[in-house]
Design a protein around this motif. Structure first.
Motif, short mmCIF file in Angstrom:
data_model
loop_
_atom_site.label_atom_id
_atom_site.label_comp_id
_atom_site.label_asym_id
_atom_site.label_seq_id
_atom_site.Cartn_x
_atom_site.Cartn_y
_atom_site.Cartn_z
N ALA A 165 54.93 46.61 -53.23
CA ALA A 165 53.90 46.91 -52.24
C ALA A 165 53.84 48.40 -51.94
O ALA A 165 52.75 48.98 -51.79
CB ALA A 165 54.17 46.13 -50.96
N PHE A 166 55.01 49.05 -51.86
CA PHE A 166 55.05 50.48 -51.56
C PHE A 166 54.40 51.29 -52.67
O PHE A 166 53.64 52.23 -52.42
CB PHE A 166 56.50 50.91 -51.36
N ILE A 167 54.71 50.93 -53.94
CA ILE A 167 54.11 51.63 -55.08
C ILE A 167 52.60 51.39 -55.13
O ILE A 167 51.81 52.32 -55.35
CB ILE A 167 54.77 51.16 -56.40
N ALA A 168 52.20 50.13 -54.90
CA ALA A 168 50.77 49.81 -54.93
C ALA A 168 50.01 50.57 -53.85
O ALA A 168 48.93 51.12 -54.10
CB ALA A 168 50.59 48.30 -54.76
N GLU A 169 50.57 50.63 -52.64
CA GLU A 169 49.89 51.32 -51.55
C GLU A 169 49.74 52.81 -51.83
O GLU A 169 48.74 53.42 -51.46
CB GLU A 169 50.65 51.11 -50.24
N SER A 170 50.75 53.39 -52.49
CA SER A 170 50.72 54.84 -52.74
C SER A 170 49.52 55.25 -53.59
O SER A 170 49.02 56.37 -53.45
CB SER A 170 52.02 55.28 -53.42
N PHE A 171 49.02 54.35 -54.44
CA PHE A 171 47.84 54.67 -55.24
C PHE A 171 46.58 54.72 -54.38
O PHE A 171 45.63 55.43 -54.71
CB PHE A 171 47.65 53.62 -56.35
N PHE A 172 46.58 53.97 -53.30
CA PHE A 172 45.37 53.85 -52.49
C PHE A 172 45.19 55.00 -51.50
O PHE A 172 44.11 55.14 -50.93
CB PHE A 172 45.37 52.50 -51.76
N ILE A 188 45.90 58.24 -52.40
CA ILE A 188 45.77 59.47 -53.18
C ILE A 188 44.54 60.29 -52.77
O ILE A 188 44.62 61.52 -52.66
CB ILE A 188 45.74 59.15 -54.70
N PRO A 189 43.36 59.67 -52.51
CA PRO A 189 42.20 60.47 -52.06
C PRO A 189 42.49 61.26 -50.78
O PRO A 189 42.03 62.40 -50.64
CB PRO A 189 41.11 59.42 -51.83
N ALA A 190 43.24 60.66 -49.86
CA ALA A 190 43.57 61.36 -48.61
C ALA A 190 44.45 62.57 -48.88
O ALA A 190 44.31 63.61 -48.23
CB ALA A 190 44.26 60.41 -47.64
N ILE A 191 45.35 62.47 -49.85
CA ILE A 191 46.20 63.60 -50.22
C ILE A 191 45.36 64.74 -50.78
O ILE A 191 45.58 65.92 -50.46
CB ILE A 191 47.27 63.17 -51.26
N GLY A 192 44.36 64.39 -51.61
CA GLY A 192 43.48 65.42 -52.17
C GLY A 192 42.69 66.14 -51.10
O GLY A 192 42.57 67.38 -51.12
N ILE A 193 42.16 65.39 -50.15
CA ILE A 193 41.41 66.00 -49.04
C ILE A 193 42.34 66.85 -48.18
O ILE A 193 41.94 67.90 -47.67
CB ILE A 193 40.72 64.91 -48.21
N GLN A 194 43.58 66.40 -48.02
CA GLN A 194 44.55 67.17 -47.23
C GLN A 194 44.76 68.57 -47.81
O GLN A 194 44.82 69.55 -47.07
CB GLN A 194 45.89 66.43 -47.18
N MET A 225 39.31 55.69 -46.66
CA MET A 225 40.48 54.84 -46.41
C MET A 225 40.08 53.46 -45.87
O MET A 225 40.83 52.49 -46.04
CB MET A 225 41.43 55.54 -45.44
N ARG A 226 38.92 53.34 -45.25
CA ARG A 226 38.43 52.01 -44.88
C ARG A 226 38.14 51.19 -46.14
O ARG A 226 38.48 49.99 -46.21
CB ARG A 226 37.16 52.13 -44.03
N CYS A 227 37.52 51.86 -47.10
CA CYS A 227 37.24 51.17 -48.37
C CYS A 227 38.53 50.80 -49.09
O CYS A 227 38.66 49.68 -49.61
CB CYS A 227 36.38 52.07 -49.27
N MET A 228 39.48 51.74 -49.12
CA MET A 228 40.76 51.47 -49.76
C MET A 228 41.51 50.34 -49.04
O MET A 228 42.13 49.48 -49.68
CB MET A 228 41.62 52.74 -49.78
N GLY A 229 41.45 50.36 -47.72
CA GLY A 229 42.09 49.30 -46.94
C GLY A 229 41.47 47.94 -47.22
O GLY A 229 42.17 46.93 -47.33
N ALA A 230 40.14 47.92 -47.35
CA ALA A 230 39.45 46.66 -47.66
C ALA A 230 39.86 46.13 -49.02
O ALA A 230 40.07 44.92 -49.20
CB ALA A 230 37.93 46.88 -47.60
N LEU A 231 39.99 47.03 -49.99
CA LEU A 231 40.44 46.62 -51.33
C LEU A 231 41.86 46.07 -51.30
O LEU A 231 42.16 45.06 -51.96
CB LEU A 231 40.35 47.81 -52.30
N LEU A 232 42.73 46.73 -50.52
CA LEU A 232 44.10 46.25 -50.38
C LEU A 232 44.13 44.86 -49.73
O LEU A 232 44.90 43.99 -50.13
CB LEU A 232 44.93 47.23 -49.54
N VAL A 239 45.19 47.30 -42.63
CA VAL A 239 44.51 47.49 -41.34
C VAL A 239 44.70 48.91 -40.82
O VAL A 239 43.80 49.49 -40.19
CB VAL A 239 45.04 46.47 -40.31
N SER A 240 45.87 49.50 -41.08
CA SER A 240 46.17 50.84 -40.56
C SER A 240 45.88 51.96 -41.55
O SER A 240 46.15 53.13 -41.26
CB SER A 240 47.65 50.92 -40.14
N GLU A 241 45.32 51.64 -42.72
CA GLU A 241 45.06 52.66 -43.74
C GLU A 241 44.15 53.79 -43.25
O GLU A 241 44.41 54.96 -43.53
CB GLU A 241 44.48 52.02 -45.01
#
Length: 312
Positions: free
Chosen positions: A67-74, A76-82, A116-123, A153-155
């Protein structure tokens, strides 16, 4: 690359060693040490958090890792924007352009929260399917998918915390970022998680709820830090005299005085700007205790009204 830098006369390290700028080195340490400590504190916190999971058994540990590895992929866009907002916030702060900083924060927040709402929905929808990529064990897949649905939910807030950390670090606020990120990590993922999972109930879902609490608390606290910094900004306000600061009778109204007092009380500086010479500054300006400076003679002279001093 190091050899090229050393051999280049314009970038020679040896010449820089002879003329060390203590101010720059102090800023390096003041900003760099808290940033490094943030990584250390969060890294150690995650390590301890993972150790709590290991006591739940092999299947729970496997589900957590997947789960931790899977979440880390979702995220990644936030890291780029950061990375982008870290650079931009430093540039805009150097320009003292708070209008651009606020526009950037607003745009970044909308973008990150939307993605991240979209990523959270996919998760939430495909968490189990994503987990099945890593293992055939049905129990592990089901448990991993369950915690991914919880964390989804918290993504958006997790993405917001990533964004705000980048903005604050770009502005040099690494000390406060370190303090509140460490408090969040150790309060929820270490202390709370230990109490619940080791003393009350040893369920992986509960541990991930503690992780959700960390994400939410960090997003809120980092936003508060930025808002406080935003409210602390100061302005030098240049004001014309006739028809603006003064009435037709060359006086300052009570309403204008109240506005000036309010602005000065927040740390701003009100500076009358006029083409008149110093001798023509109205008495109402000289007697206003909140006005300390005036720019006269079409910008040629800056006058300190309190100390009766002229700067040319």
């Amino acid at each position: 690359m190091f050899v090229v830098v050393c051999c280049n006369r314009n970038t020679s390290v040896r010449s820089e060693v002879k003329k060390i700028d203590l101010v720059i080195w102090k800023r390096f340490l003041f900003i760099g040490i808290p940033a490094a400590l943030t990584s250390v504190a969060t890294g150690v916190g995650r390590l301890i958090f993972t150790s709590f999971i290991s006591f739940m058994g092999t299947l729970a540990t496997a589900a957590h890792s997947i789960a931790f590895i899977a979440e880390s992929f979702f995220y990644i866009p936030a890291i780029g924007i950061q990375k982008a907002v870290t650079t931009l916030s430093g540039n805009y702060l150097g320009e003292s352009n708070w209008m651009r900083i606020n526009k950037m924060v607003k745009a970044g927040t909308i973008l990150v929260m939307g993605i991240m709402r979209c990523m959270g929905a996919l998760l939430f929808v495909f968490g189990t399917e994503v987990s099945a990529i890593f293992t055939d064990d049905r129990y592990v897949v089901r448990l991993s998918g369950k915690v991914l649905s919880l964390i989804s939910v918290s993504e958006p807030l997790f993405g917001l915390s990533i964004l705000m950390q980048g903005i604050l670090e770009g502005m040099g606020e690494t000390k406060k970022t370190f303090i509140w990120s460490s408090i969040s990590m150790w309060l929820f993922r270490v202390v709370l998680c230990f109490v619940i999972t080791r003393i009350i109930t040893g369920k992986l879902e509960i541990a991930w709820l503690c992780m959700m609490a960390d994400n939410i608390f960090r997003a809120v606290s980092l936003n508060i830090i930025f808002l406080e910094r935003n409210l602390m900004k100061k302005y030098i306000v240049g004001v014309d005299l006739d028809g603006t600061l003064l009435t037709s009778n060359k006086e300052i109204t009570d309403r204008t005085l109240w506005v000036i007092e309010k602005a000065v009380s927040k740390g701003n500086v009100i500076v009358p700007v006029t083409g008149r010479p110093i001798s023509d500054i109205p008495k109402s300006i000289l007697e206003c205790k909140e006005i300390e400076y005036a720019i006269t003679s079409n910008g040629a002279v800056t006058y300190n009204l309190k100390e009766n001093r002229i700067y040319r």
